[in-house]
Scaffold this motif. Structure first.
Motif, PDB file in Angstrom:
ATOM      1  N   LEU A  93     -42.134 -25.498 -11.585  1.00 43.39           N
ATOM      2  CA  LEU A  93     -41.477 -26.743 -12.596  1.00 43.39           C
ATOM      3  C   LEU A  93     -40.480 -26.484 -12.989  1.00 43.39           C
ATOM      4  N   ILE A  94     -40.947 -26.188 -14.073  1.00 42.26           N
ATOM      5  CA  ILE A  94     -39.239 -24.849 -14.741  1.00 42.26           C
ATOM      6  C   ILE A  94     -39.441 -23.889 -15.364  1.00 42.26           C
ATOM      7  N   SER A  95     -38.501 -23.031 -15.013  1.00 44.89           N
ATOM      8  CA  SER A  95     -38.919 -21.630 -15.666  1.00 44.89           C
ATOM      9  C   SER A  95     -37.566 -21.384 -16.982  1.00 44.89           C
ATOM     10  N   ILE A  96     -38.404 -19.991 -17.880  1.00 45.95           N
ATOM     11  CA  ILE A  96     -36.701 -19.813 -18.547  1.00 45.95           C
ATOM     12  C   ILE A  96     -37.533 -17.747 -19.010  1.00 45.95           C
ATOM     13  N   SER A  97     -36.043 -17.442 -18.888  1.00 47.14           N
ATOM     14  CA  SER A  97     -36.162 -16.108 -19.073  1.00 47.14           C
ATOM     15  C   SER A  97     -37.152 -16.154 -20.971  1.00 47.14           C
ATOM     16  N   SER A  98     -36.898 -14.353 -20.966  1.00 48.48           N
ATOM     17  CA  SER A  98     -37.512 -13.585 -22.351  1.00 48.48           C
ATOM     18  C   SER A  98     -36.833 -13.568 -23.112  1.00 48.48           C
ATOM     19  N   ILE A  99     -34.706 -13.896 -22.882  1.00 50.42           N
ATOM     20  CA  ILE A  99     -34.042 -14.052 -23.741  1.00 50.42           C
ATOM     21  C   ILE A  99     -33.700 -15.029 -24.187  1.00 50.42           C
ATOM     22  N   LYS A 100     -34.180 -16.497 -23.860  1.00 53.07           N
ATOM     23  CA  LYS A 100     -33.934 -17.474 -24.401  1.00 53.07           C
ATOM     24  C   LYS A 100     -35.450 -18.208 -25.335  1.00 53.07           C
ATOM     25  N   ASP A 101     -35.111 -19.038 -25.540  1.00 54.50           N
ATOM     26  CA  ASP A 101     -36.185 -19.518 -26.366  1.00 54.50           C
ATOM     27  C   ASP A 101     -36.236 -20.886 -25.805  1.00 54.50           C
ATOM     28  N   LYS A 102     -35.000 -22.080 -25.324  1.00 55.91           N
ATOM     29  CA  LYS A 102     -35.547 -23.073 -24.804  1.00 55.91           C
ATOM     30  C   LYS A 102     -34.480 -23.129 -23.283  1.00 55.91           C
ATOM     31  N   ASN A 103     -35.620 -23.847 -22.262  1.00 56.64           N
ATOM     32  CA  ASN A 103     -34.817 -24.842 -21.619  1.00 56.64           C
ATOM     33  C   ASN A 103     -35.636 -26.017 -21.167  1.00 56.64           C
ATOM     34  N   GLU A 104     -33.888 -26.450 -20.353  1.00 54.76           N
ATOM     35  CA  GLU A 104     -34.453 -28.251 -20.833  1.00 54.76           C
ATOM     36  C   GLU A 104     -34.211 -28.407 -19.318  1.00 54.76           C
ATOM     37  N   ASP A 105     -35.110 -29.479 -18.527  1.00 54.23           N
ATOM     38  CA  ASP A 105     -34.675 -29.721 -17.005  1.00 54.23           C
ATOM     39  C   ASP A 105     -35.491 -31.093 -17.094  1.00 54.23           C
ATOM     40  N   GLY A 106     -34.050 -32.192 -18.103  1.00 57.45           N
ATOM     41  CA  GLY A 106     -34.813 -33.909 -17.098  1.00 57.45           C
ATOM     42  C   GLY A 106     -35.794 -34.544 -18.447  1.00 57.45           C
ATOM     43  N   ARG A 107     -36.872 -34.475 -18.563  1.00 54.94           N
ATOM     44  CA  ARG A 107     -38.010 -34.841 -18.851  1.00 54.94           C
ATOM     45  C   ARG A 107     -38.483 -34.011 -19.205  1.00 54.94           C
ATOM     46  N   PHE A 108     -38.752 -32.813 -18.582  1.00 57.08           N
ATOM     47  CA  PHE A 108     -39.533 -31.595 -19.362  1.00 57.08           C
ATOM     48  C   PHE A 108     -38.559 -30.285 -20.116  1.00 57.08           C
ATOM     49  N   THR A 109     -39.333 -29.809 -21.061  1.00 56.00           N
ATOM     50  CA  THR A 109     -39.032 -28.608 -21.972  1.00 56.00           C
ATOM     51  C   THR A 109     -39.268 -27.652 -22.306  1.00 56.00           C
ATOM     52  N   VAL A 110     -38.956 -26.455 -21.592  1.00 55.43           N
ATOM     53  CA  VAL A 110     -40.823 -25.525 -22.318  1.00 55.43           C
ATOM     54  C   VAL A 110     -39.459 -24.673 -23.474  1.00 55.43           C
ATOM     55  N   PHE A 111     -40.244 -24.162 -24.372  1.00 57.44           N
ATOM     56  CA  PHE A 111     -39.856 -23.207 -25.256  1.00 57.44           C
ATOM     57  C   PHE A 111     -40.854 -22.432 -25.434  1.00 57.44           C
ATOM     58  N   LEU A 112     -40.266 -21.131 -25.894  1.00 59.70           N
ATOM     59  CA  LEU A 112     -40.563 -19.690 -25.719  1.00 59.70           C
ATOM     60  C   LEU A 112     -40.516 -19.307 -27.225  1.00 59.70           C
ATOM     61  N   ASN A 113     -41.630 -18.996 -27.638  1.00 59.25           N
ATOM     62  CA  ASN A 113     -41.362 -17.724 -29.331  1.00 59.25           C
ATOM     63  C   ASN A 113     -42.184 -16.654 -28.605  1.00 59.25           C
ATOM     64  N   LYS A 114     -41.036 -15.795 -28.383  1.00 54.96           N
ATOM     65  CA  LYS A 114     -41.635 -14.572 -27.780  1.00 54.96           C
ATOM     66  C   LYS A 114     -42.325 -13.386 -29.180  1.00 54.96           C
ATOM     67  N   SER A 115     -41.964 -13.836 -30.500  1.00 54.43           N
ATOM     68  CA  SER A 115     -42.722 -12.989 -31.643  1.00 54.43           C
ATOM     69  C   SER A 115     -44.302 -13.323 -31.110  1.00 54.43           C
TER      70      SER A 115
END
Lengths: 115, 115
Positions: free
Chosen positions: B47-69
């Motif tokens: 569906l969607i992915s995110i690298s650990s160096i980012k905190d957000k990735n968006e693709d149309g209706r789908f958004t993934v958020f990453l909080n590493k801490s």
């Protein structure tokens, strides 16, 4: 034109039998995987092959033997089937190099039931 | 020991509203995260992915958020549609630069979007 196909879709067999599940991908990927999804829905990698070479073997009993005749095929042979082998087995593929390596494409699964 | 946890086995949302699916992980070596969607009797689909160096990735209706801490990621679906009803798996990638990278999977969250 299915990208990753598995046969059979369902497999019902007796304890002690030997069975094989076949997997083929037409995506041109160089890496293929076998996963097991158990009754608790836990998806766990069993093996991965890259260019016909075994890369990952996750402490799977040696009754399970993967065979990769070429890059497009990865078959799974299981000897002396046990009740605990009942699960859904998924084949997957990906292309190595860069992040696309992580984006795996899955087959529809083979539901194995051992009686 | 589960390194990737999806603590909500199920979620029900009204059509048109936001769906938020959560995932926690324990291994700080994970450097890439993915969400997969699975319909019954089919294999998971990316569906969607995110690298650990980012905190957000968006693709149309789908958004993934990453909080590493917090070792936490979430998938937002806006607006939710009935066709989004499926099981959503969170997966984390670990390994070196070679082909021995593997995905560690959560147990999935079953999303039901009601018309």
């Amino acid at each position: 034109d299915t990208a990753v196909s598995q046969t059979p879709k369902y497999l019902v067999t007796q304890m002690g039998n030997d069975k094989s599940i076949k997997c083929e991908q037409n995506l041109g990927h160089d890496t293929m995987y076998w996963y097991k999804q158990d009754s608790k829905k836990f998806l766990k990698i069993m093996f991965s092959y890259n260019n016909k070479e075994l890369i990952i073997n996750e402490t799977v009993p040696n009754r399970f033997s993967p065979k990769s005749p070429d890059k497009a095929h990865l078959n799974l042979h299981i000897n002396s089937l046990e009740l605990g082998d009942s699960a859904v087995y998924f084949c997957a593929s990906s292309q190595s190099g860069g992040r696309s390596y992580n984006e795996q494409f899955f087959g529809p699964g083979t539901r194995l039931t051992v009686l | 020991d589960q390194q990737v946890k999806q603590n909500s086995p199920s979620l029900s949302v009204q059509e048109g509203r936001i769906s938020i699916l959560n995932c926690d992980y324990t291994n700080s070596m994970f450097d890439y995260f993915l969400w997969y969607k699975k319909y019954p009797a089919e294999g998971p689909t990316f569906l969607i992915s995110i690298s650990s160096i980012k905190d957000k990735n968006e693709d149309g209706r789908f958004t993934v958020f990453l909080n590493k801490s917090a070792k936490h990621l979430s998938l937002h679906i806006v607006p939710s549609q009935p066709g989004d009803s499926a099981v959503y798996f969170c997966a984390a990638s670990v390994g070196g630069a070679g082909n021995n990278r593997k995905l560690i999977w959560g147990l999935g969250t079953s999303l039901a979007v009601n018309p």
